[in-house]
Design an enzyme around this catalytic site. Structure first.
Site, short mmCIF file in Angstrom:
data_model
loop_
_atom_site.label_atom_id
_atom_site.label_comp_id
_atom_site.label_asym_id
_atom_site.label_seq_id
_atom_site.Cartn_x
_atom_site.Cartn_y
_atom_site.Cartn_z
N HIS A 1 0.86 -1.18 0.00
CA HIS A 1 0.00 0.00 0.00
C HIS A 1 0.89 1.23 0.00
O HIS A 1 1.96 1.24 0.61
CB HIS A 1 -0.89 0.02 1.26
CG HIS A 1 -2.06 0.92 1.12
ND1 HIS A 1 -1.99 2.28 1.36
CD2 HIS A 1 -3.33 0.69 0.74
CE1 HIS A 1 -3.18 2.83 1.14
NE2 HIS A 1 -4.01 1.88 0.77
N ASP B 1 -7.89 -5.37 0.07
CA ASP B 1 -8.34 -6.21 -1.04
C ASP B 1 -7.97 -7.67 -0.88
O ASP B 1 -8.42 -8.51 -1.66
CB ASP B 1 -7.74 -5.68 -2.35
CG ASP B 1 -8.27 -4.29 -2.65
OD1 ASP B 1 -7.45 -3.36 -2.79
OD2 ASP B 1 -9.49 -4.14 -2.67
C1 SDX Z 1 -6.20 0.10 -2.81
O1 SDX Z 1 -4.39 4.56 -1.96
C2 SDX Z 1 -5.38 3.95 -1.33
O2 SDX Z 1 -5.81 4.35 -0.27
C3 SDX Z 1 -5.96 2.77 -2.08
C4 SDX Z 1 -6.96 1.93 -1.31
C5 SDX Z 1 -8.23 2.69 -1.05
O3 SDX Z 1 -8.96 2.30 -0.13
O4 SDX Z 1 -8.57 3.62 -1.85
O5 SDX Z 1 -6.41 1.51 -0.08
C6 SDX Z 1 -7.37 0.70 -2.13
O6 SDX Z 1 -5.95 0.45 -3.94
C7 SDX Z 1 -5.33 -0.87 -2.07
C8 SDX Z 1 -4.09 -1.32 -2.90
C9 SDX Z 1 -4.55 -2.44 -3.83
N1 SDX Z 1 -3.47 -2.79 -4.80
C10 SDX Z 1 -2.86 -3.98 -4.73
O7 SDX Z 1 -3.03 -4.82 -3.84
C11 SDX Z 1 -1.95 -4.26 -5.93
C12 SDX Z 1 -0.61 -4.81 -5.42
N2 SDX Z 1 0.06 -3.74 -4.73
C13 SDX Z 1 1.02 -2.94 -5.46
O8 SDX Z 1 0.76 -2.76 -6.80
C14 SDX Z 1 1.52 -1.73 -4.67
O9 SDX Z 1 1.78 -2.16 -3.42
C15 SDX Z 1 0.65 -0.49 -4.60
C16 SDX Z 1 0.25 0.00 -5.95
C17 SDX Z 1 -0.57 -0.77 -3.79
C18 SDX Z 1 1.48 0.60 -3.90
O10 SDX Z 1 2.56 0.84 -4.73
P1 SDX Z 1 3.63 2.01 -4.35
O11 SDX Z 1 3.31 2.67 -3.08
O12 SDX Z 1 3.79 2.87 -5.56
O13 SDX Z 1 4.89 1.17 -4.07
P2 SDX Z 1 5.87 0.67 -5.17
O14 SDX Z 1 5.10 0.14 -6.34
O15 SDX Z 1 6.88 1.72 -5.41
O16 SDX Z 1 6.52 -0.58 -4.43
C19 SDX Z 1 7.56 -0.38 -3.50
C20 SDX Z 1 8.40 -1.63 -3.64
C21 SDX Z 1 8.76 -1.91 -5.09
O17 SDX Z 1 9.98 -2.62 -5.07
P3 SDX Z 1 11.33 -1.72 -5.47
O18 SDX Z 1 11.08 -1.17 -6.85
O19 SDX Z 1 11.45 -0.67 -4.42
O20 SDX Z 1 12.45 -2.75 -5.44
O21 SDX Z 1 7.65 -2.77 -3.20
C22 SDX Z 1 7.44 -3.66 -4.29
C23 SDX Z 1 7.71 -2.91 -5.56
O22 SDX Z 1 8.21 -3.77 -6.56
N3 SDX Z 1 6.04 -4.08 -4.20
C24 SDX Z 1 5.60 -5.33 -4.36
C25 SDX Z 1 4.21 -5.26 -4.17
N4 SDX Z 1 3.86 -4.01 -3.92
C26 SDX Z 1 4.99 -3.27 -3.95
N5 SDX Z 1 6.26 -6.48 -4.64
C27 SDX Z 1 5.48 -7.59 -4.72
N6 SDX Z 1 4.12 -7.63 -4.56
C28 SDX Z 1 3.47 -6.47 -4.27
N7 SDX Z 1 2.16 -6.49 -4.09
#
Ligand code: SDX
Length: 442
Positions: A319, A377
């Site tokens: 998140h 989720d």
């Molecule tokens: C919702 O914003 C809100 O409030 C949203 C929400 C709401 O109520 O409105 O809470 C609802 O959207 C919840 C989130 C649902 N999405 C997912 O579950 C999809 C999987 N999660 C990711 O795509 C990610 O965690 C996000 C999009 C939720 C957040 O991404 P960020 O904050 O931009 O973080 P990032 O992508 O920069 O990740 C940081 C690191 C990265 O690694 P590095 O590049 O630093 O090496 O963490 C890794 C990412 O690769 N990473 C994951 C991961 N999520 C982040 N690696 C594996 N699996 C994951 N799920």
């Protein structure tokens, strides 16, 4: 470029009053503002005019886009407050329309206020009869979110008498219509998807029970509401009601800042929510659990999630704000167990995979270092599937709940005397000015 801040003591916390910036040998000072809780902000509204430079923060990871009093999240502590009330207390004790009232008007309603609000919303749940013909333009197998984008956007064509956003009365009517009609439209999208007749709302049912009735009743027999399942549905709506300035809420605010009518703004929010990185994650998370198929396959998927060359991510994990457990995920997990228990589903293989996946991920150094915890989720899909919804409906349910959050944030923005159209700038990296070359000379 160096920064320093002058500190002031008040409210038991040291607050910076100004932030200093040195750029190209010149010194600048910017006002620092403190909220009631949470991080201070550096007001950089005059930055470009005084320094000629923009800030650069493409994912808005360090940028406050607005001032708001609706929802507060402490991502490190795993805290979510709606108008100061913790989400777990609201989910435990409140009902969805009570939370809607709180988000819209800032206080929990008295009995009289609640009865009046329930009455007004309930009597807006029917949609214009011509709307039912609107659905026939979609293929039967259209994704229900595609239908929601189209039908909700079209509401402005049916309810043009509540689109003047300068009129507080029309804004209130449009808000009631959107909160009330979203479950009806969502249920119609579901019924259209499965080829069953639309079921009209029933005024004697509460919000969640009415939604379950419109989705699962058929004209051939009486549909009995299961109070445990209705309460679980109500709680799921409460958990998804609002979440400060997430992507879809920011979309609604930006659309609303141009003066677009509320129906169009909510349709924009639905479109943004559909993305798998946002509200689409509940559908993606359940599909992922299905793809994993068995607990023995979990290590392979964990390895893929950690592999930089593999686009696979653990859907339902991570998140932008929560760097601790999403408080909603805990309540969702409890609700999943309640629903499965009530339905006598003893061993749901997807739940077994989810529990094992969570256990392994939370002990894996990659997830610990990157602070990746289950989000709202992760468990919602299991619960919604058990309630009888197909995965394609999961994000639709998220949109039904989040409509009140979008509306409350849109209302707050419209009523802000300082609000102006949102218009971000950019770091331009394209070609500098050059003259046109006739095709014969290229
Ligand atoms: C919702 O914003 C809100 O409030 C949203 C929400 C709401 O109520 O409105 O809470 C609802 O959207 C919840 C989130 C649902 N999405 C997912 O579950 C999809 C999987 N999660 C990711 O795509 C990610 O965690 C996000 C999009 C939720 C957040 O991404 P960020 O904050 O931009 O973080 P990032 O992508 O920069 O990740 C940081 C690191 C990265 O690694 P590095 O590049 O630093 O090496 O963490 C890794 C990412 O690769 N990473 C994951 C991961 N999520 C982040 N690696 C594996 N699996 C994951 N799920």
């Amino acid at each position: 470029m160096t920064e320093s801040a002058t500190k002031l003591e008040f409210g038991g916390k040291t607050h910076a009053s100004t932030a200093k910036l040195e750029l190209d040998g010149k010194n600048y000072e910017f006002k620092v503002r403190s909220g009631s809780v949470g991080p201070d902000v550096i007001d950089i509204g005059s930055l470009y005019n005084t320094t000629g430079a923009f800030t650069y923060d493409p994912g808005f990871t360090s940028t406050a886009s607005c001032e708001s009093a609706i929802t507060f999240i402490d991502g490190d502590a795993g805290i979510l407050l709606h108008r100061g009330y913790p989400i777990d207390q609201l989910a435990e004790h409140g009902d969805f329309l009570e939370v809607c009232y709180l988000l819209l008007y800032g206080e929990l309603p008295t009995k009289a206020q609640k009865d009046d609000f329930d009455y007004r919303v309930t009597r807006h749940t029917m949609v214009h009869e011509q709307m039912s013909r609107f659905f026939t333009g979609f293929r039967r197998d259209a994704h229900p979110m595609a239908v929601m984008c189209g039908v909700v956007g079209a509401l402005s064509a049916f309810y043009h008498d509540s689109t003047d956003i300068s009129d507080p009365y029309q804004r209130m009517v449009a808000s009631m219509r959107l909160i009330a009609k979203m479950p009806t439209i969502a249920a119609m999208a579901y019924k259209y998807h499965i080829g069953q007749p639309f079921i009209y709302p029933k005024n004697e049912l509460n919000f969640a029970a009415n939604f379950l009735h419109m989705c699962f009743a058929v004209p051939c027999e009486e549909y009995k509401i299961n109070p445990v399942l209705a309460r679980a549905m109500e709680r799921i709506f409460i958990l998804h009601a609002d979440h400060e300035q997430n992507a879809s809420t920011s979309t609604v605010r930006l659309a609303g800042s141009s003066g677009a009518n509320p129906f169009a703004c909510i349709a924009a929010g639905i479109a943004c929510l559909w993305g798998p990185a946002h509200g689409g994650a509940n559908e993606a998370a359940l599909n992922m659990l299905g793809e994993i198929g068995h607990v023995d396959n979990i290590p392979e998927y964990i390895a893929r999630a950690k592999d930089k060359n593999d686009p696979f991510r653990l859907m339902g994990f991570g998140h932008r704000v929560y760097k601790n457990y999403d408080p909603r995920a805990k309540i969702m997990q409890k609700t999943a167990h309640e629903v499965l228990g009530e339905l006598g589903i003893k061993d749901d293989p997807l739940l077994d995979i989810a529990m094992e996946l969570e256990k392994i991920a939370l002990t894996d150094s990659y997830f610990i270092e990157k602070k990746l915890y289950p989000n709202v989720d992760f468990y919602s899909g299991i619960t919604l599937k058990a309630l009888g919804f197909p995965t394609t409906m999961f994000t639709v349910l998220f949109a039904v709940a989040r409509t009140v959050g979008w509306i409350a944030q849109w209302k707050e923005m419209i009523e802000d005397p300082h609000q102006k159209i949102g218009r971000p700038r950019q770091l331009y990296t394209g070609a500098p000015e050059r003259d046109y070359v006739p095709i014969a000379k290229r």
